[in-house]
Design a protein around this motif. Structure first.
Motif, PDB file in Angstrom:
ATOM      1  N   GLY A 166       0.802  -1.228   0.000  1.00 37.91           N
ATOM      2  CA  GLY A 166       0.000   0.000   0.000  1.00 37.91           C
ATOM      3  C   GLY A 166       0.825   1.263   0.000  1.00 37.91           C
ATOM      4  N   GLN A 167       2.144   1.131  -0.166  1.00 38.35           N
ATOM      5  CA  GLN A 167       3.023   2.290  -0.075  1.00 38.35           C
ATOM      6  C   GLN A 167       3.649   2.671  -1.412  1.00 38.35           C
ATOM      7  N   TYR A 168       3.219   2.031  -2.508  1.00 41.64           N
ATOM      8  CA  TYR A 168       3.884   2.291  -3.778  1.00 41.64           C
ATOM      9  C   TYR A 168       3.711   3.748  -4.206  1.00 41.64           C
ATOM     10  N   PRO A 169       4.818   4.461  -4.431  1.00 42.53           N
ATOM     11  CA  PRO A 169       4.718   5.879  -4.823  1.00 42.53           C
ATOM     12  C   PRO A 169       4.475   6.019  -6.324  1.00 42.53           C
ATOM     13  N   LEU A 170       3.465   6.781  -6.685  1.00 42.93           N
ATOM     14  CA  LEU A 170       3.154   7.017  -8.088  1.00 42.93           C
ATOM     15  C   LEU A 170       3.746   8.361  -8.509  1.00 42.93           C
ATOM     16  N   PRO A 171       4.666   8.371  -9.475  1.00 51.53           N
ATOM     17  CA  PRO A 171       5.278   9.637  -9.914  1.00 51.53           C
ATOM     18  C   PRO A 171       4.235  10.533 -10.569  1.00 51.53           C
ATOM     19  N   LEU A 172       4.087  11.748 -10.061  1.00 50.21           N
ATOM     20  CA  LEU A 172       3.058  12.654 -10.565  1.00 50.21           C
ATOM     21  C   LEU A 172       3.640  13.849 -11.324  1.00 50.21           C
ATOM     22  N   ILE A 173       4.778  14.361 -10.848  1.00 49.74           N
ATOM     23  CA  ILE A 173       5.419  15.492 -11.527  1.00 49.74           C
ATOM     24  C   ILE A 173       6.901  15.173 -11.717  1.00 49.74           C
ATOM     25  N   ASP A 217      10.299  17.018 -13.498  1.00 49.26           N
ATOM     26  CA  ASP A 217      10.868  18.197 -14.169  1.00 49.26           C
ATOM     27  C   ASP A 217       9.792  19.216 -14.536  1.00 49.26           C
ATOM     28  N   GLY A 218       8.855  19.440 -13.608  1.00 46.85           N
ATOM     29  CA  GLY A 218       7.835  20.461 -13.823  1.00 46.85           C
ATOM     30  C   GLY A 218       6.708  20.065 -14.759  1.00 46.85           C
ATOM     31  N   VAL A 219       6.642  18.787 -15.145  1.00 49.81           N
ATOM     32  CA  VAL A 219       5.601  18.300 -16.059  1.00 49.81           C
ATOM     33  C   VAL A 219       4.711  17.295 -15.336  1.00 49.81           C
ATOM     34  N   ILE A 220       3.399  17.510 -15.391  1.00 51.39           N
ATOM     35  CA  ILE A 220       2.432  16.630 -14.723  1.00 51.39           C
ATOM     36  C   ILE A 220       2.187  15.383 -15.563  1.00 51.39           C
ATOM     37  N   ASP A 221       2.211  14.231 -14.924  1.00 48.38           N
ATOM     38  CA  ASP A 221       1.937  12.958 -15.597  1.00 48.38           C
ATOM     39  C   ASP A 221       0.425  12.719 -15.605  1.00 48.38           C
ATOM     40  N   GLU A 222      -0.171  12.821 -16.782  1.00 46.61           N
ATOM     41  CA  GLU A 222      -1.622  12.691 -16.897  1.00 46.61           C
ATOM     42  C   GLU A 222      -2.092  11.278 -16.571  1.00 46.61           C
ATOM     43  N   ASP A 223      -1.271  10.272 -16.889  1.00 46.61           N
ATOM     44  CA  ASP A 223      -1.642   8.884 -16.595  1.00 46.61           C
ATOM     45  C   ASP A 223      -1.790   8.663 -15.095  1.00 46.61           C
ATOM     46  N   THR A 224      -0.851   9.224 -14.332  1.00 48.69           N
ATOM     47  CA  THR A 224      -0.924   9.099 -12.875  1.00 48.69           C
ATOM     48  C   THR A 224      -2.144   9.824 -12.328  1.00 48.69           C
ATOM     49  N   LEU A 225      -2.458  10.978 -12.893  1.00 47.58           N
ATOM     50  CA  LEU A 225      -3.649  11.717 -12.472  1.00 47.58           C
ATOM     51  C   LEU A 225      -4.905  10.870 -12.610  1.00 47.58           C
ATOM     52  N   ARG A 226      -4.999  10.160 -13.740  1.00 46.92           N
ATOM     53  CA  ARG A 226      -6.171   9.305 -13.954  1.00 46.92           C
ATOM     54  C   ARG A 226      -6.199   8.144 -12.964  1.00 46.92           C
ATOM     55  N   GLN A 227      -5.045   7.612 -12.649  1.00 44.12           N
ATOM     56  CA  GLN A 227      -4.982   6.467 -11.733  1.00 44.12           C
ATOM     57  C   GLN A 227      -5.429   6.842 -10.322  1.00 44.12           C
ATOM     58  N   PHE A 246      11.071  19.487  -9.094  1.00 40.79           N
ATOM     59  CA  PHE A 246      11.940  18.518  -9.757  1.00 40.79           C
ATOM     60  C   PHE A 246      11.261  17.158  -9.832  1.00 40.79           C
ATOM     61  N   TYR A 247      10.656  16.737  -8.733  1.00 44.24           N
ATOM     62  CA  TYR A 247       9.982  15.439  -8.683  1.00 44.24           C
ATOM     63  C   TYR A 247       8.930  15.475  -7.588  1.00 44.24           C
ATOM     64  N   ALA A 248       7.769  14.918  -7.893  1.00 43.80           N
ATOM     65  CA  ALA A 248       6.702  14.809  -6.893  1.00 43.80           C
ATOM     66  C   ALA A 248       5.991  13.480  -7.098  1.00 43.80           C
ATOM     67  N   PHE A 249       5.720  12.784  -6.016  1.00 41.92           N
ATOM     68  CA  PHE A 249       5.010  11.510  -6.122  1.00 41.92           C
ATOM     69  C   PHE A 249       3.839  11.462  -5.146  1.00 41.92           C
ATOM     70  N   TYR A 250       2.868  10.649  -5.512  1.00 41.17           N
ATOM     71  CA  TYR A 250       1.633  10.529  -4.738  1.00 41.17           C
ATOM     72  C   TYR A 250       1.639   9.185  -4.009  1.00 41.17           C
TER      73      TYR A 250
END
Length: 215
Positions: free
Chosen positions: A154-161, A163-173, A196-200
């Motif tokens: 239950g701790q898997y980090p999903l990369p969301l941002i 280099d300043g770019v939002i990952d749309e696939d992660t947003l949908r997930q 630089f990097y953000a994860f959910y």
């Protein structure tokens, strides 16, 4: 005389290619991107042709090899600076199993069938899909697996941002939208271009800023 020429060219290309790959960086074969793989294949082919065609000048093969290496180095530099270019050539990791559920849409998109999944799970001594919490198909084609009974359940980090770019696939997930991302960034007084990097993970966004790396 022919044997001497073949031996000379073989040893020369062995040295040249060894030096070239030292410049290209240290990566496992399974981690080569598309550009790296193409360059590797072409270098091997050019070396083989030069060894076989002994009557032609060896520099006719060395020049295109050096040109290919130059292209690879330039593309690596551009990819390092631009996440969009990097995604075009290397692609993004794909979540195949999310919270114990198969992501069929992503499997179809990646042309990754159930037999491929089961084979790679067996290679990791996993007998059934039910044992898996998360499974991620990396850009190298390898499958990263997080089992349900692991400490990271239950701790898997999903990369969301990145280099300043939002990952749309992660947003949908995670069932969020860009408005939610901007609201979180605003709350933390952070601009998107400064991330630089953000994860959910576990309903929370963890942010690493460019300034944090320079400290």
């Amino acid at each position: 005389m022919d044997y001497f020429i073949v031996m000379y060219r073989t040893l020369l290309f062995y040295i040249i290619i060894t030096v070239i790959y030292r410049f290209m960086g240290k990566r496992e074969i399974g981690q080569l991107g598309i550009v790296d793989l193409i360059v590797s294949i072409l270098i091997a082919e050019l070396a083989a042709i030069s060894i076989d065609k002994r009557e032609e000048s060896i520099f006719l093969s060395i020049f295109p090899i050096l040109l290919l290496v130059g292209i690879q180095i330039v593309m690596s530099f551009i990819s390092l600076k631009s996440s969009k270019i990097r995604n075009i050539f290397d692609g993004n990791p794909s979540v195949i199993i999310n919270d114990g559920n198969l992501n069929f849409n992503e499997m179809v998109k990646q042309r990754y069938n159930l037999e491929d999944l089961l084979t790679q799970l067996r290679e990791k001594n996993i007998r059934s899909i039910e044992e898996v919490d998360y499974a991620v198909l990396e850009t190298s084609g390898k499958l990263s697996v997080f089992k349900k009974d692991s400490k990271e359940y239950g701790q898997y980090p999903l990369p969301l941002i990145l280099d300043g770019v939002i990952d749309e696939d992660t947003l949908r997930q995670i069932n969020k939208n860009r408005k939610w991302v901007y609201s979180v960034l605003k709350k933390d007084n952070v601009k998107l271009e400064d991330v630089f990097y953000a994860f959910y993970r576990k309903d929370k966004l963890y942010i690493i800023k460019d300034n944090d790396l320079r400290k």
